[in-house]
Write an enzyme that holds these catalytic residues in place. Structure first.
Site, short mmCIF file in Angstrom:
data_model
loop_
_atom_site.label_atom_id
_atom_site.label_comp_id
_atom_site.label_asym_id
_atom_site.label_seq_id
_atom_site.Cartn_x
_atom_site.Cartn_y
_atom_site.Cartn_z
N GLY C 15 0.83 -1.20 0.00
CA GLY C 15 0.00 0.00 0.00
C GLY C 15 0.86 1.24 0.00
O GLY C 15 1.87 1.30 0.70
N VAL C 27 17.18 8.38 -0.82
CA VAL C 27 18.04 7.30 -1.31
C VAL C 27 18.83 7.78 -2.53
O VAL C 27 20.04 7.58 -2.62
CB VAL C 27 17.20 6.06 -1.69
CG1 VAL C 27 18.02 5.06 -2.51
CG2 VAL C 27 16.65 5.38 -0.43
N ARG C 76 0.23 -5.07 -6.36
CA ARG C 76 0.37 -6.43 -5.86
C ARG C 76 1.08 -7.25 -6.95
O ARG C 76 1.02 -6.91 -8.13
CB ARG C 76 -0.99 -7.03 -5.55
CG ARG C 76 -1.74 -6.25 -4.48
CD ARG C 76 -3.07 -6.88 -4.13
NE ARG C 76 -2.90 -8.19 -3.55
CZ ARG C 76 -3.28 -9.34 -4.14
NH1 ARG C 76 -3.86 -9.31 -5.32
NH2 ARG C 76 -3.07 -10.51 -3.56
N ASP C 107 5.30 -5.27 5.75
CA ASP C 107 5.77 -6.60 6.12
C ASP C 107 5.68 -7.58 4.94
O ASP C 107 6.56 -8.42 4.77
CB ASP C 107 5.00 -7.11 7.34
CG ASP C 107 3.53 -7.21 7.07
OD1 ASP C 107 3.01 -6.44 6.24
OD2 ASP C 107 2.87 -8.06 7.69
N THR C 130 4.55 2.28 5.48
CA THR C 130 3.16 1.81 5.56
C THR C 130 2.42 2.69 6.56
O THR C 130 2.98 3.06 7.59
CB THR C 130 3.05 0.34 6.00
OG1 THR C 130 1.70 0.08 6.41
CG2 THR C 130 3.96 0.03 7.18
N ASP C 132 0.14 1.73 8.39
CA ASP C 132 -0.41 0.92 9.49
C ASP C 132 0.48 0.87 10.73
O ASP C 132 0.02 0.53 11.81
CB ASP C 132 -0.65 -0.51 8.99
CG ASP C 132 -1.60 -0.55 7.82
OD1 ASP C 132 -2.49 0.31 7.76
OD2 ASP C 132 -1.46 -1.44 6.96
N ASP C 134 2.60 -1.23 11.56
CA ASP C 134 2.60 -2.58 12.13
C ASP C 134 3.89 -3.33 11.81
O ASP C 134 3.87 -4.51 11.46
CB ASP C 134 1.38 -3.36 11.62
CG ASP C 134 1.35 -3.45 10.10
OD1 ASP C 134 2.11 -2.71 9.44
OD2 ASP C 134 0.56 -4.24 9.57
N ARG C 176 -5.40 -2.46 9.02
CA ARG C 176 -5.29 -3.90 8.74
C ARG C 176 -5.46 -4.77 9.99
O ARG C 176 -6.56 -5.19 10.29
CB ARG C 176 -3.95 -4.20 8.07
CG ARG C 176 -3.95 -3.68 6.63
CD ARG C 176 -3.07 -4.53 5.78
NE ARG C 176 -1.76 -4.69 6.42
CZ ARG C 176 -0.84 -5.54 6.02
NH1 ARG C 176 -1.07 -6.29 4.98
NH2 ARG C 176 0.31 -5.63 6.64
N GLU C 192 -15.52 9.07 21.97
CA GLU C 192 -16.19 8.55 23.16
C GLU C 192 -15.94 7.05 23.31
O GLU C 192 -16.07 6.50 24.41
CB GLU C 192 -17.70 8.83 23.07
CG GLU C 192 -18.09 10.21 23.58
CD GLU C 192 -17.73 11.34 22.62
OE1 GLU C 192 -17.36 11.07 21.47
OE2 GLU C 192 -17.81 12.52 23.03
N HIS C 262 -9.86 5.33 1.62
CA HIS C 262 -8.56 5.60 1.01
C HIS C 262 -8.06 7.03 1.17
O HIS C 262 -6.91 7.30 0.82
CB HIS C 262 -8.59 5.21 -0.46
CG HIS C 262 -8.36 3.74 -0.66
ND1 HIS C 262 -9.35 2.80 -0.43
CD2 HIS C 262 -7.26 3.04 -1.00
CE1 HIS C 262 -8.85 1.60 -0.66
NE2 HIS C 262 -7.59 1.71 -1.01
N ILE C 263 -8.87 7.95 1.69
CA ILE C 263 -8.30 9.27 1.92
C ILE C 263 -7.16 9.19 2.94
O ILE C 263 -6.32 10.08 3.00
CB ILE C 263 -9.33 10.31 2.42
CG1 ILE C 263 -9.97 9.91 3.75
CG2 ILE C 263 -10.41 10.54 1.38
CD1 ILE C 263 -10.76 11.04 4.40
N GLN C 264 -7.11 8.11 3.73
CA GLN C 264 -6.06 7.96 4.74
C GLN C 264 -4.71 7.60 4.13
O GLN C 264 -3.68 7.67 4.81
CB GLN C 264 -6.45 6.87 5.75
CG GLN C 264 -7.67 7.21 6.57
CD GLN C 264 -8.26 6.01 7.27
OE1 GLN C 264 -7.81 5.61 8.33
NE2 GLN C 264 -9.27 5.40 6.67
N ARG C 265 -4.68 7.18 2.87
CA ARG C 265 -3.42 6.72 2.28
C ARG C 265 -2.64 7.84 1.61
O ARG C 265 -1.42 7.79 1.53
CB ARG C 265 -3.71 5.66 1.20
CG ARG C 265 -4.16 4.35 1.72
CD ARG C 265 -3.59 3.20 0.88
NE ARG C 265 -3.84 1.95 1.56
CZ ARG C 265 -3.07 1.49 2.53
NH1 ARG C 265 -1.98 2.12 2.89
NH2 ARG C 265 -3.38 0.37 3.15
#
Lengths: 339, 339, 339, 339
Positions: C15, C27, C76, C107, C130, C132, C134, C176, C192, C262-265
């Protein structure tokens, strides 16, 4: 359709404005649709002198609708204003087989286009791109809406500190010689005072200073709150910094000057600027196809039209009197009620 | 739990910082949970002199987590720094039956707390709230992250214009006496140059100017691009405006100075500032319950802890050397490769 | 320095995350500084199968530090996970004379790198990119901070409507299989309620639903206010939409489900993500020069280090217990006090 | 001035919209200026049934110009639509000595006002506040501009991921029964396709699906790029999610559905919405003073005027045909040229 229209020159000139790239994209898309080539010249009119253009294909405008600045870059070009420069520019257009020239810019850029007429007889179409909104014949210019929104976001932040400290801020806004930005921002930010060309003359500077001081003192005595004055650049000799200093020296009033500066020029264009830029770009190509020349694409009452370039540079457009009145009303109400 | 802890005084002091309201909310929520009253004093230490506090109940902090500024307002308070002022403040705390005082602010505010010790023996807890991040013993201060993000959003806009005109901008950032903001913003904006306390001394101003000019000229000859230098306020005599003028006068280099100013103080806090403010507010109440005093709540390696107030005001905290090194590396790479 | 290090392959995989472009830039800058070529492969591991890379020079990374997405694109690639695919990828790296491979991803991407070891003996370095967060061994991953900030901006808007209508919203967030985003956003938005893997198990779904309903009813009776629950994707069967439906059917509780999606990506990376991406990119090149392989660049306690790729993919990293505790505290306080 | 005008009732009704608070502020400021009291009723028409209003003084509207939502809250109110409810509302207005009622809301709210006429003979003035822009007689409604800008910011983020993965996204936008939001956002985001009431009828759903599939396949074969379709809520049975599913099932086309949802309603109003809300609030009070009733304040060609409420609810307002045409042009150009 004019059979001669095979190739169009395109450049951006003057101060950059959010939405210029959206207009570039739109011109290129429309031109390609009608099998017209678009030659992009860089750095404003310098590009015509340098004669080093790039063919703008569809991939060169992919996803640029949302970018601030201008991929064609911009620059001042004093040489262009000389007969030699104008001739050289005309030569480039002839050599590059350009049938027309589209310029995205402000009044100075349009004045340049008209000067070029003496030396080149291709079609000339202007697209109004400037944050200042000081172009006659069009309700809006590309970049104005975004600049106003950028300024209110900035002043909202300043308001937080002004509230926390119950402090006076004097915020200087762009606009060159008109108060379009200043008045819209003033109303939108609930500014306690607006100082612009429309409501202030340099002749009565001394009196204005006294009035401002009285008003500030009166408000500060009856309430404890923030006070934000927005002022147009060039309206007060020395700008916000000088005004703050004079209020301190002559009336012992503490205030903080903020010059918003160039953050008002950049950034991703808002919806309004993207939409008018897109419409105007298409309209520019259609105007060329219709055989128009020496015209500027404009928006009037939400409709796209074209107006003579001569008219566009008259500097007659006033800040909407309704807006000034609304502001004066709100100010009057606010001041009178010490809210 | 200290049985005496019935009522806590709370105030914000020094420059406002995004997240101060989140910390206020957190203190109030935690205190109410433990049946402790919170008295809010307004305008920093002036509130202790004025003795006109407000009981902060839960509804007074509803939805303030996302607001910039501080609902308790802030102000300078020179009187507080006198024995008379300190006694008066202590009297207020006694009269109002306050068992503890929590101050959200910076090093000046903490110095004030320590001075108060001579006149009042309640518990004292500081929460680091300042955009400058110049507090020892805590990796982060409330407001710093938001200020950095506000600055990079502003400079991203300036970059658009800098790119369009291939122009040099000198952007002055806040930070008082440290380069935390300047270095983070410099790296995050891919600034071509950073001028801060960590890499420049006023003693070699003349030499620095020469080096800057050489570097700029060298870059401009080999590439055509924008150039943004970020400089810390107070690092160069006269700031960005003076530096731009000197580059022009002595080396004929044109550049535009932008002073970002107070937009860096306000605005809705970002996630980082809301989260640490929330954690720190809870921790401050828990520290009081644990009987701690003269301590500042801090974040170290993502953990909340407390450090002596005495330590917090040492002005020893350096900009992360990794960051300076990273910047120098990137700069070196950039400069050397003319990218 | 390894004398063999002449050319490095670079790709982004998994992602997309804000800051990937900043890492690519870093880099490339660092590699050029050390006279190492960087070959960019497109569309994740597909690029290794397609063998159609591009040499990334300095101009290709100019000004990309602030762009969301990834200029190297991602995708992918199921074929890569087969022996045939891995061999083909290895062949490409050999044919292209690559001495090392840097992968920016999560990962799954790192697992792919380790699988490639069987077929290719170049150096392998991962950079954690990522939203996430994670990834084991690194406090932060590139993109996480921006994603959290994007989500809180969105929920702040939802809060406006929730307040106006005193309505219940259930907002589903990405992540995820971990609650890093959900817990940080929950605390930062004064949610809340938070429902995530850390505080809820699918086994007691029925009981959780009942508890939620009781809590909501209890709160709604004693106060009139908005109520926002944030839930991690994948934590509740059917997500926010299903949860809202079940609350309605079984407990007659009206609520509105929002899936932020997907606005979070995307979006321009925030300062934190730009800074760590820049540091990590430089560190990746330095790690290669130092002869490291099979390592991931990481941030631990604000320091850049490297950890074995094997460790990075363990899925052992927990949401900071302090954060969960802080949230539970605040929730408890909030709920108990009906604030 | 009508001597009877001493007290005005004010409420917000229907979906909340950014700028409603700006309008509330403006009404209160103007009313106070003319020594008219403003009674704020909460929760839309429920407030008239509950008879528990608050006197809105100047301090209650301080600094609310920039807040999303509505401080008077809103709600649906089915009882109000019954004769009993209407009588009860009328009784409240009589008991509270209100001479006039100002309602900020949409067409449903205005229909309610007209129904109230049978039971109460005070003056009635509407202010158009809805993000949908589906009010006849006014070029713009309060909240529309902000909602469009919020949506384009969200879709810009989605574009990043769409570009990275060369993926198809179907983004569902608000708008109830009109395409004002959808078309403006579509043009502003350079959406590859727009599906709205203006260019699609439910009758030819099957054919539309086939056309979409053909277009997508054609584009995907000739270029590799992102594809974003924006669709109006309610235009496709089941919305974006259903459309994505049908494209998959019937044409094996993978796409991702995003429902932007309630983030479009909230947030700080943009400049346009603050300015028209401010103007309209003043105009509403002036209309009352001029003796007008059963009118809605409107903006036509940048001028503030009033139109009969009866006209405002006709649902005749079309999306600007120029905009649809511009979009179709751009789409045609884009599609034909595979850009």
């Amino acid at each position: 359709m004019d059979k001669q229209l095979k190739r169009v020159a395109l450049l951006t000139s003057g101060g950059d404005a959010p939405g210029m790239n959206a207009a570039i994209r739109s011109v290129v898309l429309a031109a390609h649709h009608f099998h017209i080539e678009v030659l992009g010249f860089f750095h404003g009119y310098n590009g015509l002198l340098d004669n080093d253009p790039t063919l703008l294909d569809l991939s060169s405008v992919n996803d640029i609708i949302r970018l601030g600045g201008t991929i064609l870059k911009s620059a001042r070009c004093p040489e262009f204003q000389t007969p030699t420069g104008l001739k050289q520019a005309a030569n480039t257009l002839v050599k590059q087989h350009c049938d027309a020239l589209i310029v995205i810019g402000g009044d100075g850029s349009f004045t340049g286009m008209l000067a070029l007429k003496q030396y080149w007889n291709g079609q000339l179409i202007g697209i109004p791109g400037t944050i200042d909104n000081d172009i006659d014949g069009s309700d809006a210019t590309i970049g104005f809406s975004t600049a106003v929104n950028t300024a209110i976001s900035a002043i909202d932040k300043i308001r937080d500190t002004a509230n926390a400290f119950e402090r006076i801020f004097i915020v200087e806004l762009m606009g060159r010689h008109s108060g379009h930005i200043t008045f819209n921002v003033g109303v939108a930010c609930a500014a306690e005072q607006v100082l612009s060309f429309e409501n202030f003359s340099a002749d009565n500077q001394k009196q204005t200073l006294k009035q401002l001081a009285q008003e500030i003192n009166s408000l500060q005595q009856t309430r404890h709150n923030s006070y934000i004055m927005v002022i147009a650049e060039n309206v007060w000799p020395g700008g916000a910094t000088a005004l703050a200093r004079e209020l301190k020296i002559r009336f012992a009033i503490d205030s903080t000057a903020c010059v918003l500066g160039h953050i008002q020029r950049g950034g991703s264009p808002d919806a309004k600027d993207r939409v008018i830029a897109t419409k105007m770009g298409v309209a520019a190509v259609q105007a060329l196809i219709n055989g128009e020349s020496d015209m500027m694409i404009a928006e009037q009452n939400s409709r796209i039209c074209s107006v003579p370039l001569e008219q566009a540079i008259q500097h007659q457009k006033k800040v909407n009197p309704n807006l000034v009145a609304a502001h004066e009303n709100i100010l009057a109400l606010t001041a009178q009620n010490q809210c």
